[in-house]
Design an enzyme around this catalytic site. Structure first.
Site, PDB file in Angstrom:
ATOM      1  N   ASP A  24      17.346 -34.250 -11.161  1.00 19.42           N
ATOM      2  CA  ASP A  24      18.240 -33.986 -12.021  1.00 19.42           C
ATOM      3  C   ASP A  24      17.615 -32.659 -12.943  1.00 19.42           C
ATOM      4  OD1 ASP A  24      16.381 -35.383 -13.569  1.00 19.42           O
ATOM      5  OD2 ASP A  24      17.764 -36.307 -14.864  1.00 19.42           O
ATOM      6  N   HIS A  48       0.846 -12.559   1.324  1.00 22.23           N
ATOM      7  CA  HIS A  48       1.809 -13.030   0.170  1.00 22.23           C
ATOM      8  C   HIS A  48       1.087 -14.580  -0.014  1.00 22.23           C
ATOM      9  CE1 HIS A  48       5.666 -10.895   1.725  1.00 22.23           C
ATOM     10  NE2 HIS A  48       4.880 -10.203   0.955  1.00 22.23           N
ATOM     11  N   ASP A  78      -1.434  -8.852  -7.208  1.00 19.18           N
ATOM     12  CA  ASP A  78      -0.233  -7.945  -7.060  1.00 19.18           C
ATOM     13  C   ASP A  78       0.720  -8.901  -8.097  1.00 19.18           C
ATOM     14  OD1 ASP A  78       2.140  -7.035  -6.603  1.00 19.18           O
ATOM     15  OD2 ASP A  78       1.967  -7.061  -4.395  1.00 19.18           O
ATOM     16  N   ASP A 100       6.115  -3.914 -10.513  1.00 21.14           N
ATOM     17  CA  ASP A 100       5.485  -4.345  -9.420  1.00 21.14           C
ATOM     18  C   ASP A 100       4.159  -3.693  -9.498  1.00 21.14           C
ATOM     19  OD1 ASP A 100       4.635  -5.320  -7.083  1.00 21.14           O
ATOM     20  OD2 ASP A 100       6.333  -4.481  -5.720  1.00 21.14           O
ATOM     21  N   HIS A 109       2.179  -3.347   6.875  1.00 18.12           N
ATOM     22  CA  HIS A 109       3.521  -3.308   6.024  1.00 18.12           C
ATOM     23  C   HIS A 109       3.714  -1.723   5.903  1.00 18.12           C
ATOM     24  CE1 HIS A 109       1.317  -2.628   2.284  1.00 18.12           C
ATOM     25  NE2 HIS A 109       0.400  -3.687   2.704  1.00 18.12           N
ATOM     26  N   HIS A 160       9.036   0.660  -1.528  1.00 15.61           N
ATOM     27  CA  HIS A 160      10.530  -0.024  -1.362  1.00 15.61           C
ATOM     28  C   HIS A 160      10.813   0.570  -2.963  1.00 15.61           C
ATOM     29  CE1 HIS A 160       8.731  -2.983  -4.294  1.00 15.61           C
ATOM     30  NE2 HIS A 160       7.666  -3.279  -3.455  1.00 15.61           N
ATOM     31  N   HIS A 165      12.294  -5.961  -5.070  1.00 13.37           N
ATOM     32  CA  HIS A 165      12.507  -5.142  -3.818  1.00 13.37           C
ATOM     33  C   HIS A 165      13.844  -4.673  -4.094  1.00 13.37           C
ATOM     34  CE1 HIS A 165       9.245  -7.643  -1.444  1.00 13.37           C
ATOM     35  NE2 HIS A 165       8.715  -6.550  -2.083  1.00 13.37           N
ATOM     36  N   GLU A 189       2.242   1.820  -2.227  1.00 18.50           N
ATOM     37  CA  GLU A 189       1.173   0.497  -1.905  1.00 18.50           C
ATOM     38  C   GLU A 189       0.795   0.402  -0.659  1.00 18.50           C
ATOM     39  OE1 GLU A 189       3.362  -3.261  -2.102  1.00 18.50           O
ATOM     40  OE2 GLU A 189       4.899  -2.241  -2.564  1.00 18.50           O
ATOM     41  N   TYR A 212      -6.483  -4.436   5.367  1.00 21.18           N
ATOM     42  CA  TYR A 212      -6.551  -5.956   5.442  1.00 21.18           C
ATOM     43  C   TYR A 212      -7.273  -6.274   6.725  1.00 21.18           C
ATOM     44  CZ  TYR A 212      -2.607  -5.088   2.448  1.00 21.18           C
ATOM     45  OH  TYR A 212      -1.849  -4.765   1.373  1.00 21.18           O
ATOM     46  N   ARG A 239      -5.041  -3.603  -1.649  1.00 17.06           N
ATOM     47  CA  ARG A 239      -3.964  -2.854  -1.920  1.00 17.06           C
ATOM     48  C   ARG A 239      -4.093  -2.231  -3.306  1.00 17.06           C
ATOM     49  NH1 ARG A 239      -0.998  -6.604  -0.497  1.00 17.06           N
ATOM     50  NH2 ARG A 239      -0.349  -7.593  -2.355  1.00 17.06           N
ATOM     51  N   GLU A 245      -0.885  -0.377  -5.827  1.00 18.05           N
ATOM     52  CA  GLU A 245       0.336  -0.301  -5.828  1.00 18.05           C
ATOM     53  C   GLU A 245       0.853   0.139  -7.239  1.00 18.05           C
ATOM     54  OE1 GLU A 245       2.605  -3.971  -5.434  1.00 18.05           O
ATOM     55  OE2 GLU A 245       4.203  -2.750  -4.985  1.00 18.05           O
TER      56      GLU A 245
HETATM   57 MG    MG Z   1       3.676  -5.771  -5.365  1.00 18.03          MG
HETATM   58 MG    MG Z   2       5.702  -3.949  -3.873  1.00 22.75          MG
END
Ligand code: MG
Ligand code: MG
Length: 436
Positions: free
Chosen positions: A37, A241, A258, A269, A348, A352, A359, A382, A386, A404, A406
């Site tokens: 609930d 991720h 990130d 972001d 990648h 974006h 995104h 970004e 890797y 990375r 970004e």
């Molecule tokens: Mg990001």
């Molecule tokens: Mg991003």
């Protein structure tokens, strides 16, 4: 700081001009259950909020240009003293008109009575067939009802169109008030990233950094993270991720963060990668500088008239040249690009859209071609590298490194503005914080 009411009025005017003589029906986001609930914290659907500024569940917004009963109609939960004691204040029918600018408002349980009458007067319904399945079914029912009446009445809704084509094109271009909110979101995220650089130390858990970041978000008035924060130390940074954030960090490893907060429905972001409580090692420094050079190159070319694909290609070219000189890849740059062998280390895309969604909505292509950037669009840049911990073909000292960087970039009439420029990314700026 919030988007002022008159901005919503302006959006509704433009949206209604675009749907002409149709009627648009937008449902609020459904409530979702976390377990038993207990529900997830409610968050309004972005398209719905973009036009209404109304954040309550169980509501429907109707936009009916030229409708004699009112053009902007809200169906909302009624005021209910008993329910409000348990779950909080409701605007109710009166508040929908007085505070949210509806021309007319009804209780949500009047939808089945009122809406079909409105739909019977038009040819086109704009309705997003999204993930609100019960509402989708009701809409099909109303449409069927209208279509059944047409032979005798000679009128009534006959076709279903997607309002997101119009709305997402609108959302792609940020208004000055939206940019102000986005700047605030980014400023808070900047504080969080700098704090992480100062506080991440060997022997602490990744979760402690996650906590410091999200503490900063909330204590500065943000709603929270705009997506699950990635706090990835050592080899975890090679998992794109990674959100478990449950590993103990070691001094001198890289930490990839990130994370960006959401402020008044707008996302930020930002990614930074830095050595934990130390300076960059020589190999970390080489790889970091390469990603930074690629990112700076991608950002450098952002201006009206180029495409997001151009940004990707500019950054990729720098990465590929660097990977060759660091002996990560063999062959000429052209071969590497043609065969796509760089994807082993960079899998990648570079950019974006960014806005209410991290995104963000908006088409990337138009008429089969990549669309060209225009002032008011916000995109990320970004690039990353890797190197899997078990990649036996990669130089040994590089294995398990993920980097990375970004930033959030606004397209301006004569170029661009890096909205997240205050977040440190030069090696010397970073080391000043990680060794403080
Ligand atoms: Mg990001
Ligand atoms: Mg991003």
């Amino acid at each position: 700081m919030k988007i002022p009411r008159e901005v919503f009025v302006g959006r509704r005017k433009r949206f209604m001009a675009a749907i002409e003589d149709g009627v648009a029906v937008l449902p609020s986001a459904p409530v979702s259950v976390r377990s038993n609930d207990v529900e997830y914290i409610y968050r309004q659907d972005n398209d719905f909020y973009y036009l209404t500024g109304f954040a309550e569940p169980e509501s429907v917004a109707v936009f009916a240009p030229g409708n004699p009963d009112g053009e902007f109609i809200l169906f909302v939960r009624p005021r209910d003293r008993e329910r409000e004691i348990w779950t909080g204040r409701r605007a109710g029918v009166e508040g929908a008109v007085a505070d949210f600018g509806a021309d007319r408002a009804y209780q949500i349980d009047e939808l089945d009575r009122v809406l079909p009458e409105i739909l019977a007067r038009v040819e086109k319904i704009y309705y997003p067939l999204g993930n609100n399945e019960p509402m989708n079914q009701r809409m099909v029912g109303w449409l069927r009802q209208c279509q059944a009446m047409r032979p005798r009445s000679g009128a009534g809704a006959n076709s279903l169109l997607d309002p997101r084509e119009i709305l997402h094109e609108m959302r792609l271009f940020k208004e000055p008030e939206e940019l102000e909110v986005m700047r605030r979101a980014i400023a808070i995220s900047n504080l969080a990233h700098q704090r992480a650089m100062r506080e991440a130390r060997g022997g602490k858990g990744e979760w402690t950094v996650e906590a410091a970041i999200e503490y900063t978000f909330r204590s500065e008035g943000a709603a929270g993270p705009s997506y699950p924060s990635i706090v990835a130390s050592g080899p975890n940074a090679t998992i794109l991720h990674y959100i478990h954030n449950d590993r103990e960090m070691r001094r001198g490893e890289l930490l990839l963060i990130d994370a960006g907060c959401e402020y008044d429905f707008y996302a930020s972001d930002i990614t930074r990668t830095f050595p934990i409580g130390a300076r960059f090692s020589p190999v970390q420094r080489d790889l970091y500088q390469l990603v930074l050079d690629a990112q700076l190159k991608g950002i450098e070319i952002v201006r009206p008239g180029i495409s997001i694909d151009d940004v990707h290609e500019a950054a990729l070219k720098v990465l590929v040249e660097g990977m060759r000189s660091l002996k990560m890849l063999e062959g000429s740059a052209d071969e590497i690009l043609a065969k796509g062998t760089y994807r082993r280390f960079y899998m990648h895309r570079t950019s974006h859209w960014l806005g209410m969604d991290v995104h963000d909505v908006g088409n990337y292509r138009k008429g089969g071609k990549p669309r060209l950037l225009e002032p008011g669009m916000v995109l990320t840049c970004e690039p990353g590298i890797y190197i899997a911990p078990d990649d036996e073909e990669a130089p040994e000292e590089m294995r398990g490194i993920g980097i990375r960087i970004e930033d959030d970039v606004l397209v301006t009439p004569d170029g661009h503005e890096v909205l997240s420029a205050a977040v440190p990314k030069q090696i010397s700026e970073i080391e000043a914080l990680t060794t403080a």
